[in-house]
Every structure is written in structure tokens, then in C-alpha cells.
Write a protein that holds these residues in place. Sequence first.
Motif, PDB file in Angstrom:
ATOM      1  N   ALA A 130       0.846  -1.188   0.000  1.00  0.00           N
ATOM      2  CA  ALA A 130       0.000   0.000   0.000  1.00  0.00           C
ATOM      3  C   ALA A 130       0.884   1.242   0.000  1.00  0.00           C
ATOM      4  O   ALA A 130       2.063   1.186   0.356  1.00  0.00           O
ATOM      5  CB  ALA A 130      -0.918   0.029   1.225  1.00  0.00           C
ATOM      6  N   VAL A 131       0.297   2.370  -0.413  1.00  0.00           N
ATOM      7  CA  VAL A 131       0.945   3.677  -0.335  1.00  0.00           C
ATOM      8  C   VAL A 131      -0.111   4.700   0.075  1.00  0.00           C
ATOM      9  O   VAL A 131      -1.305   4.454  -0.046  1.00  0.00           O
ATOM     10  CB  VAL A 131       1.570   4.132  -1.687  1.00  0.00           C
ATOM     11  CG1 VAL A 131       2.693   3.209  -2.111  1.00  0.00           C
ATOM     12  CG2 VAL A 131       0.526   4.248  -2.769  1.00  0.00           C
ATOM     13  N   ASP A 132       0.373   5.835   0.560  1.00  0.00           N
ATOM     14  CA  ASP A 132      -0.551   6.954   0.744  1.00  0.00           C
ATOM     15  C   ASP A 132      -0.026   8.150  -0.027  1.00  0.00           C
ATOM     16  O   ASP A 132       1.087   8.116  -0.553  1.00  0.00           O
ATOM     17  CB  ASP A 132      -0.807   7.261   2.229  1.00  0.00           C
ATOM     18  CG  ASP A 132       0.397   7.788   2.996  1.00  0.00           C
ATOM     19  OD1 ASP A 132       1.283   8.428   2.381  1.00  0.00           O
ATOM     20  OD2 ASP A 132       0.454   7.573   4.215  1.00  0.00           O
ATOM     21  N   GLU A 133      -0.815   9.188  -0.120  1.00  0.00           N
ATOM     22  CA  GLU A 133      -0.465  10.308  -0.989  1.00  0.00           C
ATOM     23  C   GLU A 133       0.588  11.230  -0.403  1.00  0.00           C
ATOM     24  O   GLU A 133       0.964  12.205  -1.029  1.00  0.00           O
ATOM     25  CB  GLU A 133      -1.726  11.059  -1.413  1.00  0.00           C
ATOM     26  CG  GLU A 133      -2.586  10.165  -2.307  1.00  0.00           C
ATOM     27  CD  GLU A 133      -3.677  10.887  -3.059  1.00  0.00           C
ATOM     28  OE1 GLU A 133      -3.717  12.121  -3.032  1.00  0.00           O
ATOM     29  OE2 GLU A 133      -4.484  10.179  -3.681  1.00  0.00           O
ATOM     30  N   ARG A 134       1.103  10.894   0.773  1.00  0.00           N
ATOM     31  CA  ARG A 134       2.254  11.616   1.325  1.00  0.00           C
ATOM     32  C   ARG A 134       3.555  10.959   0.874  1.00  0.00           C
ATOM     33  O   ARG A 134       4.631  11.437   1.167  1.00  0.00           O
ATOM     34  CB  ARG A 134       2.194  11.637   2.850  1.00  0.00           C
ATOM     35  CG  ARG A 134       0.988  12.384   3.410  1.00  0.00           C
ATOM     36  CD  ARG A 134       0.887  12.223   4.898  1.00  0.00           C
ATOM     37  NE  ARG A 134       0.819  10.783   5.186  1.00  0.00           N
ATOM     38  CZ  ARG A 134       0.976  10.261   6.395  1.00  0.00           C
ATOM     39  NH1 ARG A 134       1.219  11.024   7.427  1.00  0.00           N
ATOM     40  NH2 ARG A 134       0.896   8.959   6.585  1.00  0.00           N
ATOM     41  N   GLY A 135       3.415   9.802   0.195  1.00  0.00           N
ATOM     42  CA  GLY A 135       4.589   9.077  -0.265  1.00  0.00           C
ATOM     43  C   GLY A 135       5.022   7.968   0.664  1.00  0.00           C
ATOM     44  O   GLY A 135       6.060   7.355   0.465  1.00  0.00           O
ATOM     45  N   THR A 136       4.220   7.690   1.694  1.00  0.00           N
ATOM     46  CA  THR A 136       4.538   6.584   2.590  1.00  0.00           C
ATOM     47  C   THR A 136       4.206   5.277   1.888  1.00  0.00           C
ATOM     48  O   THR A 136       3.099   5.096   1.391  1.00  0.00           O
ATOM     49  CB  THR A 136       3.738   6.683   3.906  1.00  0.00           C
ATOM     50  OG1 THR A 136       3.993   7.953   4.502  1.00  0.00           O
ATOM     51  CG2 THR A 136       4.125   5.580   4.865  1.00  0.00           C
TER      52      THR A 136
END
Length: 195
Positions: A130-136
Motif C-alpha cells: 500500500a501507499v498513501d499520498e504523502r509518499g509513505t
Amino acid sequence: MAADVSYDKRALRAELRERRRTRPAHVVDTANEGITKHLIELATQTDARTISCYLSTSFEPNTRPFLNWALADGRRVLLPIARQDGLLDWAEGDGETETEGLYGLPEPVGGILGPIAINDADLIIIPASAVDERGTRMGWGRGYFDRTLGSMEKCPPVYAVVFDDEVLPEVPREVHDALVDGAVTPTRILHFGRR
């Protein structure tokens, strides 16, 4: 605190692994076509001549059509080989000739270039759960790519490959988790900005 984050990551990984396991084959086939299209678009836009990618497992988005395109287009492809010490070696690969490596992961057959070969890459494509839109980015828990990216002095753009429903509002993050510049999904290329 760290134990809570670690627990949250394990629970989320289990959920995502089950979601991938039960995704219908026709949905995966359509998703793979979109991912291949967007990986080609990204490699073309960045004019990446040397691309670091990975050989996907059976439950990951299929990277082989993209690897075949890259090689046919005259690009150099570096593929990872997991080592017992937690580092990654690299080998030039053809995206087809492979063997079973550590943890049952597919790995290329060919001369080993060593961990520093990744420094030649113009673009790095890595797996993710998974990823999030902060780049994590959250991987699958072994930390190979986090260590690799964390050790690079000058890191080129790094993009994770995920299904659309694996781009989440927030992904649990620990200090050692390396950020990514973007993500490639079946329907889009996301750019999160430089780390």
C-alpha cells in the motif's frame, strides 16, 4: 508507540494480502494491462535508460510485460536478488529467465552485480502492499527496499506499484520506512513529490 505501529502494519498487510488473494482473475488481468501501460508511460516520460524493477510474485501486479517492453526498447533492466544479510544484490535480467530465490521469491538468472549496481538506475520501480499520498510506502515486512533506498546517496525517482484500492488516506509509518516519489496503479500515475 513503535509496537502499535508495527501491529497496525501487520494487521493492514494481512487485510491487503487477503484482498489480493481473492481478487477475481479478470479484474487482475485488466489491472495488469493498465499498470503495464502506465509503467511504460513513466519510463518514457523520465527517459530512464537503466530501470530497476522487480520480478513480481503471483499475488503482485505483473511486471513482466513492462520488463519485456523495456528490454525490447533497448533499456537496461536491473532486477533484485535478496541476500541473507538483508541487502539486495542486482543482476541484469530479461524478465523471463528466472529461478526461485530466498523466501521463494523469483529472481533473475545471470551475473550478480552487487548492491551498488542500483546507483546506475535512472528510475526505480518497487513492490508495495500500500501507499498513501504523502509518499509513505508499506512493503511486505522484510525491509529490503527500505534499506536499499535509505543507503543511496543520490536516489533517482522511486515509484511503487499497487492496485487502485491500495492507495490509502494514510499508511502506518516507522522511522526506517523510505518514502517514494509516486505510485503506478491500473488507472493512473501518482506523483507525490520528492522525498
